[in-house]
Design a protein around this motif. Structure first.
Motif, PDB file in Angstrom:
ATOM      1  N   ILE A 230      27.623 -24.943 -34.867  1.00 46.79           N
ATOM      2  CA  ILE A 230      27.781 -24.835 -36.315  1.00 46.79           C
ATOM      3  C   ILE A 230      28.684 -23.662 -36.665  1.00 46.79           C
ATOM      4  O   ILE A 230      28.498 -22.549 -36.154  1.00 46.79           O
ATOM      5  N   VAL A 231      29.658 -23.922 -37.546  1.00 47.46           N
ATOM      6  CA  VAL A 231      30.632 -22.912 -37.972  1.00 47.46           C
ATOM      7  C   VAL A 231      30.525 -22.736 -39.486  1.00 47.46           C
ATOM      8  O   VAL A 231      30.554 -23.714 -40.233  1.00 47.46           O
ATOM      9  N   ASN A 232      30.409 -21.506 -39.947  1.00 47.66           N
ATOM     10  CA  ASN A 232      30.399 -21.225 -41.390  1.00 47.66           C
ATOM     11  C   ASN A 232      31.376 -20.107 -41.712  1.00 47.66           C
ATOM     12  O   ASN A 232      31.120 -18.938 -41.436  1.00 47.66           O
ATOM     13  N   CYS A 233      32.506 -20.501 -42.280  1.00 43.65           N
ATOM     14  CA  CYS A 233      33.497 -19.528 -42.763  1.00 43.65           C
ATOM     15  C   CYS A 233      33.662 -19.674 -44.276  1.00 43.65           C
ATOM     16  O   CYS A 233      34.699 -19.296 -44.827  1.00 43.65           O
ATOM     17  N   ALA A 234      32.661 -20.244 -44.949  1.00 42.11           N
ATOM     18  CA  ALA A 234      32.777 -20.524 -46.386  1.00 42.11           C
ATOM     19  C   ALA A 234      32.050 -19.475 -47.208  1.00 42.11           C
ATOM     20  O   ALA A 234      32.671 -18.570 -47.781  1.00 42.11           O
ATOM     21  N   ARG A 235      30.733 -19.581 -47.305  1.00 41.36           N
ATOM     22  CA  ARG A 235      29.934 -18.666 -48.106  1.00 41.36           C
ATOM     23  C   ARG A 235      28.585 -18.450 -47.430  1.00 41.36           C
ATOM     24  O   ARG A 235      27.984 -19.374 -46.875  1.00 41.36           O
ATOM     25  N   GLY A 236      28.086 -17.226 -47.491  1.00 42.13           N
ATOM     26  CA  GLY A 236      26.732 -16.965 -47.057  1.00 42.13           C
ATOM     27  C   GLY A 236      25.757 -17.678 -47.980  1.00 42.13           C
ATOM     28  O   GLY A 236      26.047 -17.899 -49.147  1.00 42.13           O
ATOM     29  N   GLY A 237      24.604 -18.050 -47.451  1.00 43.47           N
ATOM     30  CA  GLY A 237      23.612 -18.737 -48.259  1.00 43.47           C
ATOM     31  C   GLY A 237      23.650 -20.246 -48.134  1.00 43.47           C
ATOM     32  O   GLY A 237      22.784 -20.934 -48.673  1.00 43.47           O
ATOM     33  N   LEU A 238      24.641 -20.784 -47.422  1.00 44.41           N
ATOM     34  CA  LEU A 238      24.715 -22.229 -47.227  1.00 44.41           C
ATOM     35  C   LEU A 238      23.800 -22.703 -46.104  1.00 44.41           C
ATOM     36  O   LEU A 238      23.461 -23.879 -46.034  1.00 44.41           O
ATOM     37  N   VAL A 239      23.406 -21.775 -45.230  1.00 42.12           N
ATOM     38  CA  VAL A 239      22.629 -22.111 -44.042  1.00 42.12           C
ATOM     39  C   VAL A 239      21.363 -21.249 -44.008  1.00 42.12           C
ATOM     40  O   VAL A 239      21.412 -20.060 -44.318  1.00 42.12           O
ATOM     41  N   ASP A 240      20.241 -21.850 -43.637  1.00 42.53           N
ATOM     42  CA  ASP A 240      19.011 -21.098 -43.410  1.00 42.53           C
ATOM     43  C   ASP A 240      19.173 -20.347 -42.089  1.00 42.53           C
ATOM     44  O   ASP A 240      19.016 -20.918 -41.003  1.00 42.53           O
ATOM     45  N   GLU A 241      19.494 -19.071 -42.175  1.00 42.57           N
ATOM     46  CA  GLU A 241      19.828 -18.295 -40.983  1.00 42.57           C
ATOM     47  C   GLU A 241      18.624 -18.097 -40.065  1.00 42.57           C
ATOM     48  O   GLU A 241      18.775 -18.069 -38.838  1.00 42.57           O
ATOM     49  N   VAL A 242      17.427 -17.961 -40.627  1.00 42.13           N
ATOM     50  CA  VAL A 242      16.221 -17.784 -39.805  1.00 42.13           C
ATOM     51  C   VAL A 242      15.950 -19.051 -39.001  1.00 42.13           C
ATOM     52  O   VAL A 242      15.696 -18.998 -37.788  1.00 42.13           O
ATOM     53  N   ALA A 243      16.025 -20.198 -39.678  1.00 40.44           N
ATOM     54  CA  ALA A 243      15.791 -21.467 -38.980  1.00 40.44           C
ATOM     55  C   ALA A 243      16.855 -21.710 -37.920  1.00 40.44           C
ATOM     56  O   ALA A 243      16.556 -22.187 -36.812  1.00 40.44           O
ATOM     57  N   LEU A 244      18.104 -21.380 -38.243  1.00 42.33           N
ATOM     58  CA  LEU A 244      19.181 -21.572 -37.273  1.00 42.33           C
ATOM     59  C   LEU A 244      18.963 -20.697 -36.044  1.00 42.33           C
ATOM     60  O   LEU A 244      19.162 -21.149 -34.907  1.00 42.33           O
ATOM     61  N   ALA A 245      18.523 -19.454 -36.246  1.00 42.07           N
ATOM     62  CA  ALA A 245      18.272 -18.553 -35.111  1.00 42.07           C
ATOM     63  C   ALA A 245      17.205 -19.137 -34.193  1.00 42.07           C
ATOM     64  O   ALA A 245      17.324 -19.083 -32.958  1.00 42.07           O
ATOM     65  N   GLU A 246      16.165 -19.735 -34.772  1.00 40.22           N
ATOM     66  CA  GLU A 246      15.104 -20.332 -33.963  1.00 40.22           C
ATOM     67  C   GLU A 246      15.639 -21.513 -33.153  1.00 40.22           C
ATOM     68  O   GLU A 246      15.295 -21.679 -31.967  1.00 40.22           O
ATOM     69  N   LEU A 247      16.479 -22.328 -33.776  1.00 39.81           N
ATOM     70  CA  LEU A 247      17.036 -23.494 -33.080  1.00 39.81           C
ATOM     71  C   LEU A 247      18.041 -23.084 -32.012  1.00 39.81           C
ATOM     72  O   LEU A 247      18.200 -23.778 -30.996  1.00 39.81           O
TER      73      LEU A 247
END
Length: 531
Positions: free
Chosen positions: A229-246
C-alpha cells in the motif's frame, strides 16, 4: 499607490522578481510565517500575502488584516488557511492546483518501487558493511495489478506511468466515467473489487468526510494477502494502527507512506517496521515543482491586484467586477444547485445539463456553469474550484451542455440543473428573488419554494398522512430546531418530498430514527455554504 505584497514563506527569488517587474511593492520575509504574533502585527500593511505551507493564516491574523485582498498559496493544499474566515473578511484565497501534479505522481511511483524492492532497508544494510543479498528478495511490478483510488489529475498520471511499466491498472473513482476509463486504458471498478484484486494499492484522493479512513480496518481486511500500500496523498486516508497490525501479521507485505494522520510525524504506528518506507511529505518536493507553483502564484496574485482578474480562486467566482454586482446571487444559486445534487449523487456522473431561462440566460453563462459544476464536484473534493472544475470534469469524461431560453414561466429567470449517471437522472431548479436570496423552486419535477440554509434535511416519501408529524416530533425530541419546512408532491397520493432548514446539523442517530418509522424512501442530511 502600488499594491503591496508580503511573501512570508520560502518562495524563489524569480517569483519575488515577478511582483517587482509588474510594479508591485513586495517584502520578502521567508521566515516570518513561523512567527504568528509578528505576522499579525504587520499584516495590515499588505494587500496580498504569498505563502507556502509554513504560514498559518488563522482567524486572528485575518482579523488584523484590514487591507488584505488576496492570499496566494504556492501549491494545492490550503489546510493552513482558514477559508471561511478569509471569505467573511472579503479576502480571496488562490492556489496553484496543477503545478506539482507530475512531481507527486512520480514520488508515488518511486515509493512503489522502493517498497517492492526493499531499497531503503537494503541500502542501510549495505552502508553498515553487511552483504545480505539473500535477505532482500523483492517483487517485480511488471504484470502486477495496481489499484488506484482516485483517478483525477495526479491519479491519472500514476495510471499512465503504471501502464508504461506493464502493470494492469484498476481505478476506483466516483467521478470516473466508463468512456474516460476506456480512454485511459484502465479498468473501472468498485472499491471492494479493487481491494480484492490489487497487488499494489495507491491513494490519490483529498481528505474529505467521504474519503477519511477509506482504507479502514474493515476495508484493509478485504485486501489481497501480500498487498503493498502506497499513500502519497493525504494523512487520514488509512487506519494506520490497523495497517501496522496487518504488516506485522504478514497479510500486508509492505507499505510506503509520504503522509501521516499527524504531521510533523515524530511518532507513528508505522515507524520502525521492517517492511515500511516512510518519507516526510516529499510529494511536491522537487526543484521544478517548487519553482512552478511559486511562479504561478506570483502571476495570479499580480493579475488580480493590478487588473482584477481572478484565477484559481477557492472562494470567489471568476467574473469581472461589473458582472459580480449583478451575477453574485445567481452564482451562489448555481453553486447551491450543484452542491445539492453533488451531495445526493454517489455514482459516477456521465453528463451535466444546465437550462438558463429568462433574465439569467443573458448573463455570463461560463461563470454560472463553472459554479454549477464546482458545486457538484466539491462535495467529493473540496479543493475543486470554479476554474479547475470544468477541466477535471473534462478529464473524467463528463459531458457538459447548456441551453438558453426566453422567459417561459412565472419567474423572471431560473436555472435548472440536471445530472445524468449510469443509474438515473436527477434535477433541481432554483431562482433568485428580488431580495437577492437564492431559492429552490423544483426538485425531481416537483414544485416547491424552499429557503436555503446552512443545515438542511431532505426526504422523499409517498404522499400520506403522518409525514409532517414524524418529522416534527423526531426533530423536537432530539433538540433539532426547524427554521423552515417545505413540502411538495407530484399528485395526491403520489411521490412527495420535504426539505427542512434546521439550525444545526442533523445527527446520524436522528436520521436512523426517521428510517425506523418506515415512512421515508430516502433521507439525506445536507450542508450548504451560506454566508
Amino acid at each position: 499607490m502600488a499594491p503591496k505584497v508580503l511573501v512570508s514563506d520560502k518562495l524563489s527569488e524569480t517569483a519575488v522578481q515577478i511582483f517587482r517587474d509588474r510594479g508591485i511593492d513586495v517584502d520578502f520575509m521567508p521566515d516570518l510565517g513561523k512567527d504568528k504574533e509578528k505576522l499579525r502585527e504587520i499584516i495590515s500593511q499588505y494587500d496580498g500575502l504569498a505563502i507556502r505551507s509554513a504560514t498559518k493564516v488563522t482567524p486572528k491574523i485575518l482579523d488584523a488584516a484590514d487591507n488584505l485582498k488576496v492570499i496566494g498559496r504556492a501549491g494545492i493544499g490550503t489546510d493552513n488557511i482558514d477559508k471561511d474566515a478569509a471569505s467573511k473578511k472579503g479576502v480571496i484565497v488562490m492556489n496553484t492546483p496543477f503545478g506539482n501534479m507530475i512531481t507527486t505522481a512520480e514520488h508515488a511511483i518511486a515509493m512503489m518501487f522502493a517498497v517492492a524492492r526493499q531499497i531503503p532497508e537494503a541500502s542501510a544494510s549495505t552502508h553498515s558493511g553487511k552483504w545480505e543479498k539473500s535477505k532482500f528478495m523483492g517483487v517485480e511490478l511488471t504484470g502486477k495489478t495496481l489499484g488506484v483510488i482516485g483517478a483525477g489529475n495526479i491519479g491519472g498520471i500514476v495510471c499512465a506511468r503504471a501502464l508504461g511499466l506493464k502493470m494492469k491498472v484498476l481505478a476506483y473513482d466516483p467521478f470516473l466515467g466508463q468512456e474516460k476509463a476506456d480512454q485511459m486504458g484502465v479498468e473501472k471498478v468498485e472499491l471492494d473489487e479493487l481491494l480484492a484484486r490489487a497487488d499494489f494499492i495507491t491513494l490519490h484522493v483529498p481528505l474529505t468526510d467521504q474519503t477519511r479512513n477509506i482504507l479502514s480496518r474493515e476495508n484493509l481486511g478485504k485486501t489481497k494477502p501480500g498487498v503493498r500500500i502506497v499513500n502519497c496523498a493525504r494523512g487520514g486516508l488509512v487506519d494506520e494502527v490497523a495497517l501496522a497490525e496487518l504488516l506485522k501479521s504478514g497479510h500486508v507485505a509492505g507499505a510506503a507512506f509520504d503522509v501521516f494522520a499527524e504531521e510533523p510525524a515524530t511518532e507513528n504506528p508505522l515507524f520502525n517496521l521492517p517492511n515500511v518506507v516512510c518519507t516526510p511529505h516529499l510529494g511536491a518536493a522537487t526543484t521544478e515543482a517548487q519553482e512552478n507553483v511559486a511562479l504561478q502564484v506570483a502571476e495570479q496574485m499580480s493579475d488580480y491586484l493590478l487588473t482584477g482578474a481572478v484565477t484559481n480562486a477557492l472562494n470567489m467566482p471568476s467574473v469581472t467586477a461589473e458582472e459580480a454586482k449583478v451575477m453574485g446571487p445567481w452564482i451562489k444559486l448555481a453553486d447551491h444547485l450543484g452542491n445539492f445534487i453533488g451531495q445526493m449523487t454517489d455514482e459516477p456522473v456521465k453528463a451535466i445539463n444546465i437550462l438558463y431561462d429568462g433574465v439569467v440566460s443573458g448573463m455570463n453563462l461560463d461563470a454560472l456553469t463553472c459554479a454549477s459544476v464546482a458545486g457538484i464536484m466539491k462535495s467529493a473534493n473540496p479543493e475543486v474550484n470554479m476554474v479547475s472544475a470544468p477541466l477535471i470534469a473534462k478529464e473524467r469524461g463528463i459531458k457538459i451542455s447548456t441551453t438558453r431560453q426566453d422567459k417561459s414561466g412565472a419567474f423572471e429567470g431560473y436555472i435548472k440543473l440536471t445530472v445524468v449517471t449510469s443509474e438515473r437522472e436527477r434535477s433541481i431548479g432554483g431562482t433568485v428573488f428580488s431580495d437577492g436570496k437564492p431559492r429552490f423552486i423544483q426538485i425531481k419535477g416537483i414544485n416547491i419554494d424552499a429557503e436555503i440554509g446552512r443545515h438542511m434535511l431532505y426526504t422523499t416519501n409517498h404522499d400520506e398522512p403522518g409525514i409532517i408529524g414524524a418529522l416534527g416530533q423526531t426533530m423536537g425530541e432530539n433538540d433539532v430546531n426547524i427554521a423552515n419546512f417545505t413540502l411538495g408532491r407530484s399528485a395526491v397520493g403520489g411521490e412527495a418530498i420535504a426539505l427542512l432548514y434546521v439550525d444545526s446539523p442533523v445527527p446520524n442517530p436522528v436520521i436512523a430514527k426517521l428510517h425506523e418509522t418506515g415512512l421515508f424512501q430516502q433521507i439525506r442530511a445536507l450542508q450548504f455554504d451560506v454566508a
